[in-house]
Design a protein around this motif. Structure first.
Motif, PDB file in Angstrom:
ATOM      1  N   CYS A  21       0.801  -1.308   0.056  1.00 17.20           N
ATOM      2  CA  CYS A  21      -0.184   0.123   0.121  1.00 17.20           C
ATOM      3  C   CYS A  21       0.822   1.322   0.041  1.00 17.20           C
ATOM      4  N   ASN A  22       2.055   1.005  -0.807  1.00 19.05           N
ATOM      5  CA  ASN A  22       2.938   2.378  -0.900  1.00 19.05           C
ATOM      6  C   ASN A  22       3.278   2.663  -2.333  1.00 19.05           C
ATOM      7  N   PRO A  23       2.371   2.910  -3.146  1.00 23.18           N
ATOM      8  CA  PRO A  23       2.760   2.926  -4.628  1.00 23.18           C
ATOM      9  C   PRO A  23       3.367   4.251  -4.824  1.00 23.18           C
ATOM     10  N   GLY A  24       4.534   4.207  -5.835  1.00 26.18           N
ATOM     11  CA  GLY A  24       5.504   5.397  -6.147  1.00 26.18           C
ATOM     12  C   GLY A  24       6.227   5.027  -7.332  1.00 26.18           C
ATOM     13  N   ILE A  52       2.161   2.897   7.609  1.00 20.41           N
ATOM     14  CA  ILE A  52       1.210   2.683   6.459  1.00 20.41           C
ATOM     15  C   ILE A  52      -0.120   1.694   7.120  1.00 20.41           C
ATOM     16  N   PRO A  53      -0.808   2.461   7.707  1.00 17.98           N
ATOM     17  CA  PRO A  53      -1.756   1.534   8.498  1.00 17.98           C
ATOM     18  C   PRO A  53      -2.628   0.570   7.499  1.00 17.98           C
ATOM     19  N   GLU A  54      -2.952   1.005   6.105  1.00 20.40           N
ATOM     20  CA  GLU A  54      -3.534   0.159   5.340  1.00 20.40           C
ATOM     21  C   GLU A  54      -2.696  -1.030   5.142  1.00 20.40           C
ATOM     22  N   TYR A  55      -1.410  -0.938   5.269  1.00 16.87           N
ATOM     23  CA  TYR A  55      -0.803  -2.161   4.944  1.00 16.87           C
ATOM     24  C   TYR A  55      -0.982  -3.209   6.272  1.00 16.87           C
ATOM     25  N   ILE A  56      -0.826  -2.655   7.662  1.00 17.67           N
ATOM     26  CA  ILE A  56      -1.117  -3.415   8.695  1.00 17.67           C
ATOM     27  C   ILE A  56      -2.411  -4.091   8.515  1.00 17.67           C
ATOM     28  N   GLY A  57      -3.419  -3.124   8.356  1.00 12.38           N
ATOM     29  CA  GLY A  57      -4.909  -3.760   8.081  1.00 12.38           C
ATOM     30  C   GLY A  57      -4.917  -4.990   6.883  1.00 12.38           C
ATOM     31  N   CYS A  58      -4.281  -4.850   5.725  1.00 14.85           N
ATOM     32  CA  CYS A  58      -4.422  -5.855   4.914  1.00 14.85           C
ATOM     33  C   CYS A  58      -3.663  -7.083   5.271  1.00 14.85           C
ATOM     34  N   LEU A  59      -2.559  -6.965   6.013  1.00 11.80           N
ATOM     35  CA  LEU A  59      -1.662  -8.068   6.740  1.00 11.80           C
ATOM     36  C   LEU A  59      -2.675  -8.759   7.770  1.00 11.80           C
ATOM     37  N   LYS A  60      -3.292  -8.079   8.383  1.00 11.12           N
ATOM     38  CA  LYS A  60      -4.119  -8.719   9.577  1.00 11.12           C
ATOM     39  C   LYS A  60      -5.304  -9.305   8.867  1.00 11.12           C
ATOM     40  N   GLN A  61      -5.713  -8.809   7.876  1.00 11.55           N
ATOM     41  CA  GLN A  61      -7.026  -9.473   7.156  1.00 11.55           C
ATOM     42  C   GLN A  61      -6.468 -10.700   6.317  1.00 11.55           C
ATOM     43  N   ILE A  86       8.561  -3.508  10.113  1.00 11.43           N
ATOM     44  CA  ILE A  86       8.749  -4.529  10.860  1.00 11.43           C
ATOM     45  C   ILE A  86       8.459  -3.990  12.231  1.00 11.43           C
ATOM     46  N   SER A  87       8.628  -2.690  12.754  1.00  6.01           N
ATOM     47  CA  SER A  87       8.000  -1.975  14.102  1.00  6.01           C
ATOM     48  C   SER A  87       6.541  -2.097  14.153  1.00  6.01           C
ATOM     49  N   ASP A  88       5.861  -1.787  13.112  1.00  2.04           N
ATOM     50  CA  ASP A  88       4.225  -1.540  13.131  1.00  2.04           C
ATOM     51  C   ASP A  88       3.746  -3.144  13.196  1.00  2.04           C
ATOM     52  N   ILE A  89       4.221  -4.180  12.803  1.00  4.49           N
ATOM     53  CA  ILE A  89       3.976  -5.299  12.866  1.00  4.49           C
ATOM     54  C   ILE A  89       4.145  -6.017  14.053  1.00  4.49           C
ATOM     55  N   CYS A  90       5.343  -5.342  14.734  1.00  4.42           N
ATOM     56  CA  CYS A  90       5.628  -6.066  16.033  1.00  4.42           C
ATOM     57  C   CYS A  90       4.627  -5.580  17.137  1.00  4.42           C
ATOM     58  N   ARG A  91       4.384  -4.238  16.848  1.00  2.00           N
ATOM     59  CA  ARG A  91       3.419  -3.484  17.640  1.00  2.00           C
ATOM     60  C   ARG A  91       2.012  -3.968  17.749  1.00  2.00           C
ATOM     61  N   ASN A  92       1.444  -4.206  16.291  1.00  2.00           N
ATOM     62  CA  ASN A  92      -0.076  -4.510  15.906  1.00  2.00           C
ATOM     63  C   ASN A  92      -0.249  -5.810  15.797  1.00  2.00           C
ATOM     64  N   ILE A  93       0.484  -6.967  15.596  1.00  2.00           N
ATOM     65  CA  ILE A  93       0.178  -8.220  15.167  1.00  2.00           C
ATOM     66  C   ILE A  93       1.219  -9.184  16.006  1.00  2.00           C
ATOM     67  N   HIS A  94       0.409  -9.654  17.244  1.00  2.00           N
ATOM     68  CA  HIS A  94       1.249 -10.422  18.115  1.00  2.00           C
ATOM     69  C   HIS A  94       1.156 -11.674  17.722  1.00  2.00           C
TER      70      HIS A  94
END
Length: 274
Positions: A21-24, A52-61, A86-94
């Motif tokens: 979710c980081n197009p460029g 990128i909260p959208e990515y964390i949301g997609c990964l969780k989904q 990495i940090s966002d995954i560690c914090r949000n997906i246990h």
């Protein structure tokens, strides 16, 4: 233009792609991150960019949809569009314990910090094998794009997770062309059937794609050698040389072309050709 990639897509019985979710311009439709394996715990390859909260949301989904969790995390190289999540995954997906996060070391070796975390990387080496249910991944040291770049050979599919060494569309950038060409030659010799790239769509004719990359660089090198040989004894500024070699390149891309030219000249110097 490649067709639009879905944010979550099952690519095979053992590979699920989750788009970063980081197009460029450099990331194309975004960083491809992959969940690999067939069991309840999968290996995650690459993590996208930070914040990128959208990515964390997609990964969780994806984890929920397939009823799976993350066994460990592998990153193909140090660039922030691959390590940044990495940090966002560690914090949000246990997953009940600290993730093991692995990569190849930088060359020369230097201490690397995972931003926002007290975690350290576990360092791999060329030839290491990582396993999860239904998938065997062998580490391939492929420097050139970066000094720590690794690709991964998925044995069960004779496929390569190529990171940024090979993209699904367009050509890749590199820090050291001599190393990069050696890496491409090594990947070509592997006779892989499929490439899961760091950006862009899956490559179904792996050998043709790698050969195309090699041929493109060799043709450019020959152009440079021809100009130097035809003008022996004459000195050029890099921009004068650019305008001869990259005459079809739009003005706004000439700075990037200048960087590529410098790397081509360094490679020729290493090989004693100029």
């Amino acid at each position: 233009m490649a067709s639009l990639l879905p944010r979550i897509e099952r690519l095979s019985s053992r590979v699920v792609r989750v788009l970063g979710c980081n197009p460029g311009p450099m990331t194309l439709q975004g960083t491809n991150t992959y969940l690999v394996g067939t069991g309840p715990r999968r290996i995650l390859i690459d993590t996208g960019e930070p914040a990128i909260p959208e990515y964390i949301g997609c990964l969780k989904q994806a984890l929920t949809d397939f009823n799976i969790s993350i066994q460990e995390i592998l990153v193909t190289h140090w660039h922030h569009d691959h390590t940044g999540g990495i940090s966002d995954i560690c914090r949000n997906i246990h997953n009940g314990s600290e993730y093991c996060i692995s990569k190849l070391p930088r060359t020369p070796h230097r201490e690397e910090i995972i931003e926002g975390e007290k975690l350290k990387y576990s360092y791999l080496k060329d030839g290491d094998v990582l396993k999860t249910e239904g998938a065997t991944l062998r580490v391939l040291y492929t420097p050139g794009h970066t000094d720590d770049h690794m690709a991964l050979h998925l044995v069960e599919e004779n496929a390569i997770f190529s990171g940024d060494c090979i993209l699904g569309e367009g050509t890749a950038v590199f820090e050291d062309l001599y190393d990069y060409m050696k890496s491409l030659e090594m990947l070509l010799q592997m006779q892989a059937d499929l490439i899961y790239p760091g950006h862009g769509p899956v490559v179904h004719d792996a050998r043709a794609k790698i050969q195309g990359y090699i041929s493109h660089r060799n043709a450019r090198e020959q152009q440079i050698l021809n100009v130097l040989q035809e003008n022996a004894g004459k000195s050029f500024t890099s921009m004068e040389l650019i305008k001869i070699v990259y005459k079809e390149t739009p003005e706004n891309l000439l700075i990037a072309a200048e960087n590529n030219l410098t790397l081509h000249l360094r490679k020729l110097e290493k090989e004693g050709k100029q």
